[in-house]
Design a protein around this motif. Sequence first.
Motif, PDB file in Angstrom:
ATOM      1  N   SER A   1       0.801  -1.214   0.000  1.00 19.34           N
ATOM      2  CA  SER A   1       0.000   0.000   0.000  1.00 19.34           C
ATOM      3  C   SER A   1       0.841   1.274   0.000  1.00 19.34           C
ATOM      4  N   THR A   2       2.138   1.174   0.233  1.00 19.42           N
ATOM      5  CA  THR A   2       3.014   2.344   0.231  1.00 19.42           C
ATOM      6  C   THR A   2       3.639   2.599  -1.146  1.00 19.42           C
ATOM      7  N   TYR A   3       3.281   1.755  -2.108  1.00 18.57           N
ATOM      8  CA  TYR A   3       3.847   1.885  -3.448  1.00 18.57           C
ATOM      9  C   TYR A   3       2.847   2.468  -4.430  1.00 18.57           C
ATOM     10  N   CYS A   4       3.334   3.407  -5.227  1.00 18.42           N
ATOM     11  CA  CYS A   4       2.618   3.864  -6.408  1.00 18.42           C
ATOM     12  C   CYS A   4       2.852   2.800  -7.474  1.00 18.42           C
ATOM     13  N   MET A   5       1.792   2.401  -8.157  1.00 16.96           N
ATOM     14  CA  MET A   5       1.901   1.350  -9.171  1.00 16.96           C
ATOM     15  C   MET A   5       1.551   1.907 -10.539  1.00 16.96           C
ATOM     16  N   ALA A   6       2.137   1.315 -11.563  1.00 18.85           N
ATOM     17  CA  ALA A   6       1.905   1.837 -12.908  1.00 18.85           C
ATOM     18  C   ALA A   6       2.013   0.742 -13.954  1.00 18.85           C
ATOM     19  N   TRP A   7       1.449   1.019 -15.100  1.00 21.11           N
ATOM     20  CA  TRP A   7       1.608   0.201 -16.298  1.00 21.11           C
ATOM     21  C   TRP A   7       2.337   1.030 -17.341  1.00 21.11           C
ATOM     22  N   PHE A   8       3.329   0.413 -17.958  1.00 22.10           N
ATOM     23  CA  PHE A   8       4.046   0.980 -19.084  1.00 22.10           C
ATOM     24  C   PHE A   8       3.929   0.004 -20.252  1.00 22.10           C
ATOM     25  N   ARG A   9       4.255   0.472 -21.436  1.00 20.41           N
ATOM     26  CA  ARG A   9       4.278  -0.415 -22.598  1.00 20.41           C
ATOM     27  C   ARG A   9       5.394  -0.003 -23.540  1.00 20.41           C
ATOM     28  N   GLN A  10       5.829  -0.987 -24.315  1.00 25.19           N
ATOM     29  CA  GLN A  10       6.858  -0.725 -25.304  1.00 25.19           C
ATOM     30  C   GLN A  10       6.579  -1.552 -26.548  1.00 25.19           C
ATOM     31  N   ALA A  11       6.401  -0.850 -27.648  1.00 26.63           N
ATOM     32  CA  ALA A  11       6.184  -1.506 -28.933  1.00 26.63           C
ATOM     33  C   ALA A  11       7.530  -1.678 -29.631  1.00 26.63           C
ATOM     34  N   PRO A  12       7.652  -2.647 -30.534  1.00 28.37           N
ATOM     35  CA  PRO A  12       8.924  -2.866 -31.244  1.00 28.37           C
ATOM     36  C   PRO A  12       9.381  -1.600 -31.940  1.00 28.37           C
ATOM     37  N   GLY A  13      10.643  -1.237 -31.712  1.00 27.33           N
ATOM     38  CA  GLY A  13      11.208  -0.083 -32.367  1.00 27.33           C
ATOM     39  C   GLY A  13      10.811   1.253 -31.779  1.00 27.33           C
ATOM     40  N   LYS A  14      10.052   1.221 -30.678  1.00 23.59           N
ATOM     41  CA  LYS A  14       9.602   2.469 -30.054  1.00 23.59           C
ATOM     42  C   LYS A  14      10.098   2.559 -28.618  1.00 23.59           C
ATOM     43  N   GLU A  15      10.105   3.765 -28.090  1.00 20.95           N
ATOM     44  CA  GLU A  15      10.484   3.959 -26.700  1.00 20.95           C
ATOM     45  C   GLU A  15       9.349   3.507 -25.778  1.00 20.95           C
ATOM     46  N   ARG A  16       9.749   3.145 -24.566  1.00 20.06           N
ATOM     47  CA  ARG A  16       8.760   2.779 -23.566  1.00 20.06           C
ATOM     48  C   ARG A  16       7.918   3.997 -23.201  1.00 20.06           C
ATOM     49  N   GLU A  17       6.615   3.795 -23.039  1.00 19.30           N
ATOM     50  CA  GLU A  17       5.741   4.902 -22.674  1.00 19.30           C
ATOM     51  C   GLU A  17       4.864   4.526 -21.489  1.00 19.30           C
ATOM     52  N   GLY A  18       4.564   5.515 -20.674  1.00 22.40           N
ATOM     53  CA  GLY A  18       3.683   5.292 -19.544  1.00 22.40           C
ATOM     54  C   GLY A  18       2.241   5.199 -20.001  1.00 22.40           C
ATOM     55  N   VAL A  19       1.501   4.290 -19.425  1.00 21.34           N
ATOM     56  CA  VAL A  19       0.100   4.083 -19.788  1.00 21.34           C
ATOM     57  C   VAL A  19      -0.816   4.628 -18.700  1.00 21.34           C
ATOM     58  N   ALA A  20      -0.588   4.211 -17.469  1.00 31.77           N
ATOM     59  CA  ALA A  20      -1.446   4.644 -16.365  1.00 31.77           C
ATOM     60  C   ALA A  20      -0.728   4.415 -15.048  1.00 31.77           C
ATOM     61  N   THR A  21      -1.067   5.226 -14.069  1.00 35.68           N
ATOM     62  CA  THR A  21      -0.519   5.053 -12.740  1.00 35.68           C
ATOM     63  C   THR A  21      -1.613   5.221 -11.696  1.00 35.68           C
ATOM     64  N   ILE A  22      -1.469   4.525 -10.578  1.00 33.71           N
ATOM     65  CA  ILE A  22      -2.401   4.660  -9.458  1.00 33.71           C
ATOM     66  C   ILE A  22      -1.580   4.822  -8.184  1.00 33.71           C
ATOM     67  N   ARG A  23      -1.821   5.911  -7.487  1.00 32.02           N
ATOM     68  CA  ARG A  23      -1.021   6.254  -6.316  1.00 32.02           C
ATOM     69  C   ARG A  23      -1.555   5.583  -5.057  1.00 32.02           C
ATOM     70  N   THR A  24      -0.856   5.822  -3.970  1.00 34.81           N
ATOM     71  CA  THR A  24      -1.259   5.200  -2.710  1.00 34.81           C
ATOM     72  C   THR A  24      -2.620   5.712  -2.233  1.00 34.81           C
ATOM     73  N   ASP A  25      -3.019   6.899  -2.671  1.00 33.18           N
ATOM     74  CA  ASP A  25      -4.342   7.421  -2.299  1.00 33.18           C
ATOM     75  C   ASP A  25      -5.405   7.035  -3.321  1.00 33.18           C
ATOM     76  N   SER A  26      -5.035   6.165  -4.264  1.00 30.32           N
ATOM     77  CA  SER A  26      -5.908   5.648  -5.339  1.00 30.32           C
ATOM     78  C   SER A  26      -6.227   6.661  -6.421  1.00 30.32           C
ATOM     79  N   SER A  27      -5.572   7.822  -6.415  1.00 32.73           N
ATOM     80  CA  SER A  27      -5.737   8.743  -7.534  1.00 32.73           C
ATOM     81  C   SER A  27      -5.002   8.170  -8.744  1.00 32.73           C
ATOM     82  N   THR A  28      -5.457   8.534  -9.925  1.00 31.05           N
ATOM     83  CA  THR A  28      -4.917   7.922 -11.139  1.00 31.05           C
ATOM     84  C   THR A  28      -4.506   8.970 -12.163  1.00 31.05           C
ATOM     85  N   THR A  29      -3.618   8.550 -13.050  1.00 34.11           N
ATOM     86  CA  THR A  29      -3.209   9.357 -14.193  1.00 34.11           C
ATOM     87  C   THR A  29      -3.150   8.439 -15.401  1.00 34.11           C
ATOM     88  N   TYR A  30      -3.623   8.926 -16.539  1.00 36.65           N
ATOM     89  CA  TYR A  30      -3.609   8.133 -17.763  1.00 36.65           C
ATOM     90  C   TYR A  30      -2.902   8.893 -18.883  1.00 36.65           C
TER      91      TYR A  30
END
Length: 127
Positions: free
Chosen positions: A32-61
């Motif tokens: 519960s003390t960790y902010c969690m996130a999803w990232f993705r990387q397509a072939p030949g492209k840089e890794r990009e952030g997809v979404a994050t959810i913080r310890t207070d359950s707020s989110t960013t997309y």
Amino acid sequence: QVRLVESGGGSVQAGESLKLSCAASLYTYSYSTYCMAWFRQAPGKEREGVATIRTDSSTTYADSVKGRFTISRDNAKRTLALQMNSLKPEDTAMYYCAAFSQAGGRWCDLTVDFRNWGQGTQVTVSS
């Protein structure tokens, strides 16, 4: 410090849905003390952030997934999920789960230095 294992990837047609999961094993601090996130990387492209959810359950997309993807967490089960609807071919990528400690009240968004990563799960969307 943190072990992350993703699952749920696969091959689908455009417009279909998939749900990714990430299971966390922690050796030092509570999930519960960790902010969690999803990232993705397509072939030949840089890794990009997809979404994050913080310890207070707020989110960013990322703008590219707003309104289609939903990130959620279950602190009791130490799991993270990404519900992906209306998938597009451009969503094809390896998807990674990541963890960032918010100990001490540190801010978390998709630009911070995530130090803990899973091995990834492949998502392929065909047209």
